[in-house]
Design a protein around this motif. Structure first.
Motif, mmCIF file in Angstrom:
data_model
loop_
_atom_site.group_PDB
_atom_site.id
_atom_site.type_symbol
_atom_site.label_atom_id
_atom_site.label_comp_id
_atom_site.label_asym_id
_atom_site.label_seq_id
_atom_site.Cartn_x
_atom_site.Cartn_y
_atom_site.Cartn_z
ATOM 1 N N SER A 1 0.767 -1.360 -0.007
ATOM 2 C CA SER A 1 -0.021 0.082 0.112
ATOM 3 C C SER A 1 0.795 1.483 0.030
ATOM 4 C CB SER A 1 -0.824 -0.054 1.345
ATOM 5 O OG SER A 1 -1.648 1.187 1.293
ATOM 6 N N GLY A 2 0.653 2.252 -1.121
ATOM 7 C CA GLY A 2 1.135 3.219 -0.959
ATOM 8 C C GLY A 2 2.716 3.336 -1.653
ATOM 9 N N THR A 3 3.300 2.206 -1.997
ATOM 10 C CA THR A 3 4.928 2.378 -2.285
ATOM 11 C C THR A 3 5.009 2.921 -3.614
ATOM 12 O OG1 THR A 3 4.785 0.023 -2.616
ATOM 13 C CG2 THR A 3 5.599 0.707 -0.577
ATOM 14 N N ALA A 4 4.547 2.252 -4.551
ATOM 15 C CA ALA A 4 4.331 2.589 -5.987
ATOM 16 C C ALA A 4 3.995 4.008 -6.141
ATOM 17 C CB ALA A 4 3.467 1.503 -6.874
ATOM 18 N N SER A 5 2.645 4.123 -5.439
ATOM 19 C CA SER A 5 2.065 5.637 -5.358
ATOM 20 C C SER A 5 3.313 6.547 -4.835
ATOM 21 C CB SER A 5 0.920 5.736 -4.828
ATOM 22 O OG SER A 5 -0.118 5.011 -5.240
ATOM 23 N N GLN A 6 3.779 6.285 -3.858
ATOM 24 C CA GLN A 6 4.837 7.420 -3.459
ATOM 25 C C GLN A 6 5.722 7.774 -4.452
ATOM 26 O OE1 GLN A 6 4.196 9.215 -0.694
ATOM 27 N NE2 GLN A 6 5.745 10.328 -1.717
ATOM 28 N N GLU A 7 6.477 6.587 -4.773
ATOM 29 C CA GLU A 7 7.589 6.671 -5.854
ATOM 30 C C GLU A 7 7.334 7.375 -7.233
ATOM 31 O OE1 GLU A 7 10.687 3.758 -8.229
ATOM 32 O OE2 GLU A 7 9.144 2.802 -6.982
ATOM 33 N N LEU A 8 6.139 6.971 -7.538
ATOM 34 C CA LEU A 8 5.512 7.779 -8.666
ATOM 35 C C LEU A 8 5.423 9.183 -8.313
ATOM 36 C CD1 LEU A 8 4.589 7.415 -11.767
ATOM 37 C CD2 LEU A 8 2.244 7.283 -10.852
ATOM 38 N N PHE A 9 4.680 9.657 -7.311
ATOM 39 C CA PHE A 9 4.533 10.952 -7.019
ATOM 40 C C PHE A 9 5.770 11.811 -6.850
ATOM 41 C CE2 PHE A 9 0.123 10.197 -6.476
ATOM 42 C CZ PHE A 9 -0.390 11.484 -6.797
ATOM 43 N N ASN A 10 6.938 11.045 -6.169
ATOM 44 C CA ASN A 10 8.124 11.850 -6.103
ATOM 45 C C ASN A 10 8.781 12.122 -7.529
ATOM 46 O OD1 ASN A 10 8.078 11.652 -3.288
ATOM 47 N ND2 ASN A 10 9.153 9.643 -3.092
ATOM 48 N N SER A 11 8.700 11.090 -8.398
ATOM 49 C CA SER A 11 9.219 11.368 -9.727
ATOM 50 C C SER A 11 8.164 12.414 -10.600
ATOM 51 C CB SER A 11 9.142 10.323 -10.636
ATOM 52 O OG SER A 11 7.645 9.709 -10.931
ATOM 53 N N LEU A 12 7.048 12.671 -10.261
ATOM 54 C CA LEU A 12 6.224 13.841 -10.719
ATOM 55 C C LEU A 12 6.601 15.091 -10.088
ATOM 56 C CD1 LEU A 12 2.559 12.265 -10.746
ATOM 57 C CD2 LEU A 12 4.167 12.578 -12.729
ATOM 58 N N LYS A 13 6.875 15.272 -8.828
ATOM 59 C CA LYS A 13 7.329 16.296 -8.072
ATOM 60 C C LYS A 13 8.671 16.670 -8.675
ATOM 61 C CE LYS A 13 4.969 15.922 -3.881
ATOM 62 N NZ LYS A 13 4.851 15.646 -2.448
ATOM 63 N N THR A 14 9.560 15.816 -9.198
ATOM 64 C CA THR A 14 10.838 16.160 -9.714
ATOM 65 C C THR A 14 10.665 16.993 -11.031
ATOM 66 O OG1 THR A 14 11.855 14.555 -8.589
ATOM 67 C CG2 THR A 14 12.950 15.331 -10.528
ATOM 68 N N LEU A 15 9.693 16.065 -12.028
ATOM 69 C CA LEU A 15 9.366 16.677 -13.490
ATOM 70 C C LEU A 15 8.594 17.916 -13.226
ATOM 71 C CD1 LEU A 15 8.108 13.453 -15.176
ATOM 72 C CD2 LEU A 15 9.924 14.633 -15.617
ATOM 73 N N GLN A 16 7.857 18.042 -12.310
ATOM 74 C CA GLN A 16 7.301 19.364 -12.060
ATOM 75 C C GLN A 16 8.022 20.479 -11.943
ATOM 76 O OE1 GLN A 16 4.038 19.325 -9.100
ATOM 77 N NE2 GLN A 16 3.470 21.448 -9.448
ATOM 78 N N ALA A 17 9.164 20.325 -11.172
ATOM 79 C CA ALA A 17 10.100 21.631 -10.966
ATOM 80 C C ALA A 17 10.899 21.993 -12.468
ATOM 81 C CB ALA A 17 11.034 21.226 -9.781
ATOM 82 N N VAL A 18 11.013 20.980 -13.216
ATOM 83 C CA VAL A 18 11.879 21.104 -14.329
ATOM 84 C C VAL A 18 11.130 21.972 -15.439
ATOM 85 C CG1 VAL A 18 13.236 19.997 -16.464
ATOM 86 C CG2 VAL A 18 13.087 19.016 -14.081
ATOM 87 N N PRO A 19 11.666 22.976 -15.925
ATOM 88 C CA PRO A 19 10.725 23.786 -17.210
ATOM 89 C C PRO A 19 10.495 23.002 -18.340
ATOM 90 C CG PRO A 19 12.467 25.080 -16.023
ATOM 91 C CD PRO A 19 12.760 23.580 -15.488
ATOM 92 N N GLN A 20 9.587 23.053 -18.900
ATOM 93 C CA GLN A 20 9.290 22.139 -20.220
ATOM 94 C C GLN A 20 9.718 22.843 -21.404
ATOM 95 O OE1 GLN A 20 8.046 19.211 -20.006
ATOM 96 N NE2 GLN A 20 7.795 19.318 -17.679
ATOM 97 N N ALA A 21 10.920 22.249 -22.149
ATOM 98 C CA ALA A 21 11.415 22.850 -23.140
ATOM 99 C C ALA A 21 11.006 22.128 -24.315
ATOM 100 C CB ALA A 21 13.044 23.294 -22.997
ATOM 101 N N GLY A 22 11.274 22.709 -25.323
ATOM 102 C CA GLY A 22 11.116 22.068 -26.749
ATOM 103 C C GLY A 22 11.185 22.883 -27.947
ATOM 104 N N THR A 23 11.212 22.263 -29.211
ATOM 105 C CA THR A 23 11.089 23.035 -30.398
ATOM 106 C C THR A 23 9.701 23.814 -30.552
ATOM 107 O OG1 THR A 23 12.460 21.458 -31.354
ATOM 108 C CG2 THR A 23 11.388 22.879 -32.852
ATOM 109 N N PRO A 24 9.589 25.141 -30.815
ATOM 110 C CA PRO A 24 8.190 25.689 -31.280
ATOM 111 C C PRO A 24 7.346 24.852 -32.240
ATOM 112 C CG PRO A 24 10.023 27.147 -31.209
ATOM 113 C CD PRO A 24 10.711 25.946 -31.068
ATOM 114 N N GLY A 25 6.223 24.660 -31.635
ATOM 115 C CA GLY A 25 5.372 23.552 -32.577
ATOM 116 C C GLY A 25 5.330 22.172 -32.349
ATOM 117 N N THR A 26 6.469 21.689 -31.361
ATOM 118 C CA THR A 26 6.413 20.520 -31.066
ATOM 119 C C THR A 26 6.268 20.169 -29.509
ATOM 120 O OG1 THR A 26 8.486 20.348 -30.980
ATOM 121 C CG2 THR A 26 7.827 19.751 -33.104
ATOM 122 N N HIS A 27 5.668 19.120 -28.942
ATOM 123 C CA HIS A 27 5.372 19.313 -27.415
ATOM 124 C C HIS A 27 5.773 17.799 -27.058
ATOM 125 C CE1 HIS A 27 3.679 23.019 -28.027
ATOM 126 N NE2 HIS A 27 3.211 22.917 -28.956
#
Length: 701
Positions: free
Chosen positions: A252-278
């Motif tokens: 209970s909660g182990t996978a979810s916690q690991e997933l949420f930790n990775s999401l928080k890490t990604l959330q703090a990183v600005p999303q960059a990319g080529t204009p017109g591509t996402h």
């Protein structure tokens, strides 16, 4: 409501009735070929033999019999009006009661279903109209029980007219079903016009629709839709549970916690990319090790959100600028969906409300987003705030929703004040504009001739289009002010000559150097011309970017006119018939582009408006959006004012420094030639994507 007597209100009702009935009959006059084509399709695609036979019968009958339907419909509408005046509605129905045959009963049952569908489609307009009718009854402008605008009363006239085509049960039922499909699309427009006319007459204006909502919604419809979404989610979770049932589930909660930790890490990183591509970050998360052993519900959520962003990023109707904002919210949306199982089914969820607000502003911006537009800047600010501060607390979205709502209210109030002032200014000089149009036509003809003399056969297609549209307007304006020989006109034509020279291939180093030295002055003159006609920043930038590419090609001695050979077929031939008249003036600090159609004498077929397009223009109401396209550049404008005689429409958009006043005939011609397009409002971007994602996954489960 001002104190209007029964007579003026009665005249208003009569006018609304006449327009609705005339538009309905026009629709039916044009509907025959459409229905014939649908019948042919049904013959080829239907698996029901009885339906195929009915469609084949219609295919034979429609071309020869349909012409009688519209005239019969007019007669039926006129008869119901006379009957209502003499005896009131409902009495004759009781007098004519009789037992139905089996065939008639089959038709009646089928038609009840069609009528229910058409009534439902018209509901958002008929509900406020019913309250206005009750008001008019109280004011004695309408009789109690008057069914002038009743959907069922109109449909009974339609049904009676259709027996002119066939009386055979199968073909008649199919015919009425096909007509019902068309009426579910067209009839709400007829009721919109009636409501708008009554709003303009100050009859219960508080019931006016909110133009901030992309599409009106009904509470029962929302509840039913939420139930369907929840049911689909349950099916997907059950299927995933069966699929993973033999595997050990995580603690209970182990996978979810690991997933949420990775999401928080990604959330703090600005999303960059080529204009017109996402990049679909959610799909990357779903395929990562952190998501390998999540619970079935979490796995389904990952699948839905990943598919959701795939659909948004591939949607051609969503501007790249809006997609860029959406891309920055990916991890935030995923977290909100995983923390609340009702996220997908609950339109009232704070995160859903904020995401749907993107659509409200997206409608205003259209497919071309100006990154400097105040609305876009505000959205960008709020997206950044949500993305950087969201930690599972819905208060972040509540705060963003409140801030955006306050911003929109303030902007719309300011826009409304400016639009009123602009409409008053246009109204004050409406007669002057009408009288000046003859002089404008002469100036435009001279300007066209001047541009034709300057043009050379090898001119690139993009440059020719620019000179025949934007720069022609500049030359015309200067001719109107100082004449053909005036210095400003001569200077404008010299700019056209220099522009053509600037895109001619240069093979000598000295020519290249001289061109490089002359470009700043040329660009400055072009910008002055753009200022004179009030061109939007996006239009200006698009042309200047194209011009830069052509000039660089010329500097490298490449043939920049190669595109002309490919696209010349699209250009208007020299010496072609009259085009729309265009002039420019300044009112309350806003450049107003006045567009009208020359006198009908001598117009070629391309410049004669179609009746169907004229009807679509008549059905426009304040708040509708139209995309205007010039030289491939599209500008979205909202209809903000219509004069009382409906002979002049005013379009504006706070994102553009130029408004458009246009006659109905001119707008109909632009609809016909594709340089204008009425915007059909759709459900919010995220709502469309959510339903598309769930439907796609549900079909595969």
């Amino acid at each position: 409501m001002t104190e209007n007597g029964a007579t003026p209100l009665g005249e208003l009702v009569a006018g609304c009735r006449a327009q609705m009935e005339n538009d309905l009959c026009e629709l039916f006059e044009e509907l025959g070929p459409v229905l014939t084509q649908v019948a042919i399709t049904r013959i080829n695609t239907s698996r029901d033999r009885a339906e195929s036979r009915a469609a084949a019968s219609l295919k034979l009958a429609l071309p020869t019999q349909w012409g009688r339907v519209a005239s019969s419909l007019r007669a039926n509408l006129a008869a119901r009006a006379v009957h209502a005046t003499k005896s009131g509605y409902g009495l004759a129905d009781q007098e004519n009661l009789r037992l139905l045959s089996a065939a008639e009963e089959s038709v009646q049952l089928a038609m009840r279903e069609v009528l229910d569908r058409v009534t439902l489609a018209c509901r958002d307009e008929t509900k406020p109209l019913e309250r206005r009718i009750n008001y008019l009854v109280l004011r004695r402008a309408m009789q109690p029980g008057d069914k002038t605008f009743n959907v069922a009363a109109l449909w009974s006239c339609i049904e009676a007219a259709c027996v002119e085509v066939t009386t055979d049960t199968g073909p008649l039922i199919l015919l009425l079903q096909l007509i019902g499909d068309q009426m579910a699309i067209e009839m709400p427009q007829l009721y919109r016009v009636v409501n708008e006319a009554m709003i303009e007459a100050d009859i219960l204006p508080s019931l006016k629709r909110s133009y901030r909502d992309p599409v009106p919604v009904d509470a029962h419809e929302v509840a039913e839709e939420s139930t369907k979404v929840a049911s689909a989610l349950d099916r997907l979770v059950q299927a995933r549970t069966v699929e993973t049932g033999a595997r050990d589930m995580p603690k209970s909660g182990t996978a979810s916690q690991e997933l949420f930790n990775s999401l928080k890490t990604l959330q703090a990183v600005p999303q960059a990319g080529t204009p017109g591509t996402h990049t679909n970050v959610v799909r990357m998360v779903r395929d990562s090790g952190a998501a390998r052993d999540v619970k079935p519900l979490e796995a389904v959520t990952l699948d839905i959100v990943a598919k959701l962003f795939d659909l948004i990023f591939s949607d051609p109707n969503v501007a790249d600028g809006i997609k860029a904002l959406v891309a920055r919210l990916q991890t935030t949306v995923l977290q909100a969906a995983m923390l609340n199982q009702r996220f997908f089914a609950d339109r009232g969820h704070p995160a859903r409300l904020f995401l749907d607000s993107l659509s409200v502003v997206a409608v205003r911006l259209g497919k071309v987003v100006n990154a400097e537009d105040p609305f876009y800047l505000k959205l960008s600010e709020l997206v950044d705030k949500v993305q950087s501060t969201y930690d599972g607390d819905m208060a972040v979205f509540d705060s963003a929703n409140a801030e955006l709502d306050a911003f929109l209210s303030e902007c719309e109030e300011r826009d409304e004040q400016q639009n009123r002032a602009l409409a008053d200014a246009v109204l004050a000089r409406e007669e002057e504009m009408r009288l000046k149009r003859e002089a404008q036509a002469r100036a435009q003809k001279v300007a066209d001739a001047c541009i034709a003399r300057v043009l050379v056969p090898e001119a690139p297609f993009e440059i020719e289009e620019f000179l025949r549209s934007y720069w022609r307007d500049v030359v015309q304006s200067r001719i109107s002010q100082t004449g053909e020989e005036g210095a400003p006109t001569v200077e404008a034509l010299q700019v056209a000559t220099d522009l053509l020279r600037s895109v001619t291939p240069k093979h000598v180093a000295g020519d290249q150097q001289r061109q490089a030295a002359s470009l700043p002055a040329l660009l400055s003159e072009i910008n002055v011309g753009f200022d004179e006609i009030g061109s939007a920043p996006t239009e200006r930038k698009a042309f200047l970017d194209t011009l830069l590419d052509l000039q660089l090609a010329a500097m490298r001695a490449k043939n920049a006119g190669a595109a002309k050979a490919i696209k010349a077929v699209k250009a208007r031939p020299r010496g072609a018939g009259p085009t729309l008249q265009v002039s420019h003036a300044t009112d309350v600090g806003v450049r107003v582009q006045d567009i009208s159609l020359p006198a009908s004498e001598g117009l070629d077929g391309e410049n004669i408006p179609d009746r169907a397009d004229l009807r679509r223009v008549r059905q426009l109401v304040r708040g509708d959006w139209v995309d205007f396209t010039t030289v491939g550049q599209t500008r979205r404008e909202r209809l903000t004012w219509i004069n009382r005689s409906r002979t002049l429409f005013l379009f504006s958009n706070s994102a553009s420094p130029c408004a458009i006043s246009i006659t109905p005939e001119a707008l109909a011609v632009r609809l016909k030639n594709g340089t204008a397009q009425i915007v059909k409002l759709d459900r919010p971007i995220f709502e469309r994507a959510i339903h598309g994602a769930i439907r796609s996954l549900d079909q595969r489960a």
